[in-house]
Design a protein around this motif. Structure first.
Motif, short mmCIF file in Angstrom:
data_model
loop_
_atom_site.label_atom_id
_atom_site.label_comp_id
_atom_site.label_asym_id
_atom_site.label_seq_id
_atom_site.Cartn_x
_atom_site.Cartn_y
_atom_site.Cartn_z
N SER A 118 0.78 -1.21 -0.14
CA SER A 118 0.19 -0.08 0.03
C SER A 118 0.89 1.30 -0.09
O SER A 118 0.13 2.39 -0.22
N LYS A 119 1.94 1.11 0.43
CA LYS A 119 3.26 2.11 0.49
C LYS A 119 3.86 2.58 -0.85
O LYS A 119 4.32 3.63 -1.14
N ILE A 120 4.03 1.60 -1.65
CA ILE A 120 4.80 1.55 -2.77
C ILE A 120 4.31 2.75 -3.80
O ILE A 120 3.03 2.43 -4.30
N ARG A 121 5.08 3.55 -4.22
CA ARG A 121 4.74 4.52 -5.42
C ARG A 121 5.65 4.57 -6.68
O ARG A 121 6.88 4.57 -6.28
N ILE A 122 5.17 4.27 -7.78
CA ILE A 122 6.13 4.18 -8.90
C ILE A 122 5.89 5.13 -10.03
O ILE A 122 4.74 5.41 -10.48
N ASP A 123 6.92 5.61 -10.54
CA ASP A 123 6.81 6.51 -11.68
C ASP A 123 6.53 5.64 -13.02
O ASP A 123 7.51 4.64 -13.17
N PRO A 124 5.61 5.55 -13.66
CA PRO A 124 5.39 4.70 -14.86
C PRO A 124 6.58 4.51 -15.86
O PRO A 124 6.74 3.81 -16.69
N ASN A 125 7.17 6.00 -16.03
CA ASN A 125 8.35 5.87 -16.91
C ASN A 125 9.56 5.21 -16.46
O ASN A 125 10.50 5.04 -17.22
N SER A 126 9.68 4.76 -15.04
CA SER A 126 10.75 4.02 -14.60
C SER A 126 10.64 2.42 -14.73
O SER A 126 11.61 1.89 -14.59
N ILE A 127 9.62 2.06 -15.45
CA ILE A 127 9.36 0.71 -15.66
C ILE A 127 10.05 0.30 -16.72
O ILE A 127 9.60 0.75 -17.81
N LYS A 128 10.82 -0.64 -16.74
CA LYS A 128 11.58 -1.29 -17.73
C LYS A 128 10.70 -2.61 -18.16
O LYS A 128 10.55 -2.85 -19.33
N LEU A 129 10.09 -3.41 -17.31
CA LEU A 129 9.58 -4.62 -17.70
C LEU A 129 8.40 -4.81 -16.70
O LEU A 129 8.71 -4.58 -15.49
N PHE A 130 7.23 -4.88 -17.08
CA PHE A 130 6.05 -5.30 -16.21
C PHE A 130 5.51 -6.72 -16.72
O PHE A 130 5.04 -6.85 -17.85
N GLU A 131 5.45 -7.69 -15.92
CA GLU A 131 4.82 -8.94 -16.43
C GLU A 131 4.11 -9.73 -15.21
O GLU A 131 4.38 -9.60 -13.98
N ILE A 132 2.78 -10.32 -15.46
CA ILE A 132 2.18 -11.07 -14.62
C ILE A 132 2.23 -12.18 -15.05
O ILE A 132 1.81 -12.78 -16.00
N VAL A 133 2.86 -13.23 -14.01
CA VAL A 133 3.07 -14.45 -14.19
C VAL A 133 1.76 -15.35 -13.57
O VAL A 133 1.71 -15.18 -12.56
N PRO A 134 0.87 -15.88 -14.33
CA PRO A 134 -0.16 -16.69 -14.13
C PRO A 134 0.30 -17.86 -13.16
O PRO A 134 1.13 -18.47 -13.22
N LYS A 135 -0.74 -18.42 -12.11
CA LYS A 135 -0.31 -19.48 -11.57
C LYS A 135 -0.38 -20.76 -12.35
O LYS A 135 0.48 -21.63 -11.92
#
Length: 157
Positions: A118-135
């Motif tokens: 709940s505390k983490i805040r991210i600048d969207p331009n700082s993201i190099k890779l975003f991946e959701i690995v399904p179960k």
């Protein structure tokens, strides 16, 4: 007299209480997070919970006397909170993601606890890779049994 003047100027320039450094999040956290107050564009932040775009950092000024670290950006960016993300708009591969099905969030190899999510805040331009690995994919590739939840993997610049 010239040597005295030269020594005086050297002591004066190296004895300054402020200096500029380059943005390296891990080094800054290691060296300055315990003792220094941190500011982003004159607003107090906790750099342990904020991920910034290193290309948007104008300068970082450290003041040893007041124990303040001030980060200024070229352009003020909106930082997104992990709890406000719409996973359907982020992932183009699959629709119908449910935040309740997310078991783990890993940012730069660090597993986030529930209190940090709940505390983490991210600048969207700082993201190099975003991946959701399904179960389902996890359970096919692991040898330890079944895992109950999807994993979000995030790498930053």
């Amino acid at each position: 007299m010239k040597i005295f003047l030269l020594l005086f100027l050297l002591i004066l320039t190296f004895g300054c209480a402020t200096r500029n450094i380059k943005y390296d999040r891990n080094k800054i956290l290691k060296k300055y997070s315990a003792d220094y107050e941190m500011f982003l564009d004159n607003q107090k932040i906790d750099l342990e919970t904020v991920y910034l775009d290193k290309d948007n950092i104008e300068n970082i000024r450290i003041d040893k006397k007041t124990k303040k670290l001030k980060i200024t950006q070229f352009k003020s960016a909106e930082l997104f909170s992990m709890e406000n993300w719409n996973l359907d708009s982020i992932s183009a591969k699959r629709r119908g993601w449910d935040k309740k099905n997310i078991g783990m969030i890993i940012i730069d190899g660090i597993l986030l606890t529930d209190s940090l999510k709940s505390k983490i805040r991210i600048d969207p331009n700082s993201i190099k890779l975003f991946e959701i690995v399904p179960k389902e994919k996890l359970n096919q590739n692991t040898f330890c049994g079944n895992y109950d939840g999807d994993i979000i993997l995030i790498l930053t610049k």
